[in-house]
Design a protein around this motif. Structure first.
Motif, mmCIF file in Angstrom:
data_model
loop_
_atom_site.group_PDB
_atom_site.id
_atom_site.type_symbol
_atom_site.label_atom_id
_atom_site.label_comp_id
_atom_site.label_asym_id
_atom_site.label_seq_id
_atom_site.Cartn_x
_atom_site.Cartn_y
_atom_site.Cartn_z
ATOM 1 N N VAL A 8 0.827 -1.212 0.000
ATOM 2 C CA VAL A 8 0.000 0.000 0.000
ATOM 3 C C VAL A 8 0.859 1.259 0.000
ATOM 4 O O VAL A 8 0.441 2.303 -0.521
ATOM 5 N N SER A 9 2.078 1.168 0.557
ATOM 6 C CA SER A 9 2.938 2.348 0.607
ATOM 7 C C SER A 9 3.331 2.841 -0.781
ATOM 8 O O SER A 9 3.757 3.990 -0.928
ATOM 9 N N PHE A 10 3.177 1.988 -1.799
ATOM 10 C CA PHE A 10 3.507 2.385 -3.176
ATOM 11 C C PHE A 10 2.255 2.742 -3.986
ATOM 12 O O PHE A 10 2.355 3.025 -5.167
ATOM 13 N N TRP A 11 1.093 2.733 -3.348
ATOM 14 C CA TRP A 11 -0.135 3.099 -4.043
ATOM 15 C C TRP A 11 -0.323 4.615 -4.027
ATOM 16 O O TRP A 11 0.314 5.336 -3.258
ATOM 17 N N ASN A 12 -1.219 5.056 -4.873
ATOM 18 C CA ASN A 12 -1.622 6.454 -4.873
ATOM 19 C C ASN A 12 -2.982 6.564 -4.196
ATOM 20 O O ASN A 12 -3.638 5.549 -3.913
ATOM 21 N N TYR A 13 -3.433 7.785 -3.955
ATOM 22 C CA TYR A 13 -4.730 7.967 -3.295
ATOM 23 C C TYR A 13 -5.237 9.369 -3.570
ATOM 24 O O TYR A 13 -4.489 10.275 -3.981
#
Length: 302
Positions: free
Chosen positions: A45-50
């Motif tokens: 998740v740390s490499f996902w965008n939001y």
């Protein structure tokens, strides 16, 4: 006997090997489900965008770059570096104080209390604070340390101060005090365990050789307690580095820490950013643990 079948000794070895793997299976499953998989998900998740409404699966380094944005000027540290310094400061202070207190209490129990019954009684007495929750133990300091608390009122009545001391509560002092109160036991237990395993004949030999009490302590007891000291240090440092409740309550929500930043980011649904901060904090803590384990081979000593 069939020529193709393994010899009896080899069969027994294989059987014991399978039994050992079978015995380790339950804890391995728990370790996988509740540690490795969640840790992997946090890293992913740390490499996902939001955005304000949703998480966007993908691969981006924006979360990590956002954390360290503006941190190139060391003369004027960015918020991230100041936050990590604040967290490290609490970790080192609490580690040092709990080490001194824990070693002193363990030394007294192991070498000055001769009765096993009394050792057990005093050891159980040290665990009494753990019979209540951490929050209750933290809140119990507030009537003592507040502006109108027992400490300030007593100092005023004794004429030592004329106005209440503001730094007793909602300050670095109160945070460190609460940490020491909460986690000293994590230092006492492993050190006490190491001291109880010391062969008393070694201490008698040191005394017979003319060594002073301090020489015996420095050259015999402390080297033989390294395992307990390292284990207790790992416990205290890892807990303090990730703690946000104690800092929030005793710091009056005014003192920054990495754990507190992660909590706030999750409250604002910034999960990828919080995950990136969690990964960085994990790396920092693992580096500290690695440095501690270089001092002594814990597996060999245990």
């Amino acid at each position: 006997m069939n020529a193709s079948s393994p010899p009896p000794i080899q069969r027994r070895t294989l059987t014991r090997s399978w039994v050992a793997w079978f015995q380790a299976l339950p804890i391995s499953i728990v370790f996988l489900l509740f540690f490795l998989i969640p840790l992997g998900l946090i890293g992913m998740v740390s490499f996902w965008n939001y955005n304000q409404y949703e998480l966007i699966p993908g691969f981006t380094l924006d979360n990590y770059s956002a954390i360290f944005r503006g941190c190139s000027n060391l003369s004027d540290p960015c918020v991230t570096l100041r936050t990590y310094w604040s967290t490290l400061k609490f970790g080192l202070l609490v580690w040092l104080i709990t080490l001194v207190l824990g070693f002193t209490v363990a030394y007294f129990l192991a070498f000055h209390v001769r009765s096993t019954t009394m050792q057990t009684l005093l050891f159980v007495l040290c665990t009494i604070p753990f019979w209540t929750s951490n929050v209750i133990r933290m809140i119990s300091w507030m009537p003592l340390l507040g502006r109108n608390g027992l400490v300030n009122q007593s100092l005023i009545e004794l004429g030592i101060i004329s106005t209440p001391l503001d730094w007793l509560l909602y300050s670095d002092f109160s945070v460190v005090l609460a940490f020491v109160h909460l986690y000293t036991m994590f230092m006492i237990v492993p050190i006490f365990n190491s001291m109880m395993r010391i062969d008393r004949s070694l201490i008698e030999a040191a005394n017979d050789s003319g060594a002073s009490g301090w020489q015996t302590l420095w050259n015999v007891i402390i080297p033989l307690c390294k395992t307990g000291i390292i284990i207790g240090s790992i416990f205290v440092i890892t807990i303090v580095m990730g703690d946000f409740v104690t800092i929030g309550v005793m710091g009056g929500q005014q003192i920054a820490s990495v754990g507190k930043v992660i909590q706030v980011q999750t409250q604002y649904l910034q999960f990828p950013l919080a995950a990136a901060n969690a990964v960085i904090l994990l790396v920092v803590v693992m580096m500290m643990i690695w440095a501690l384990t270089r001092l002594v081979d814990i597996r060999k000593e245990l």
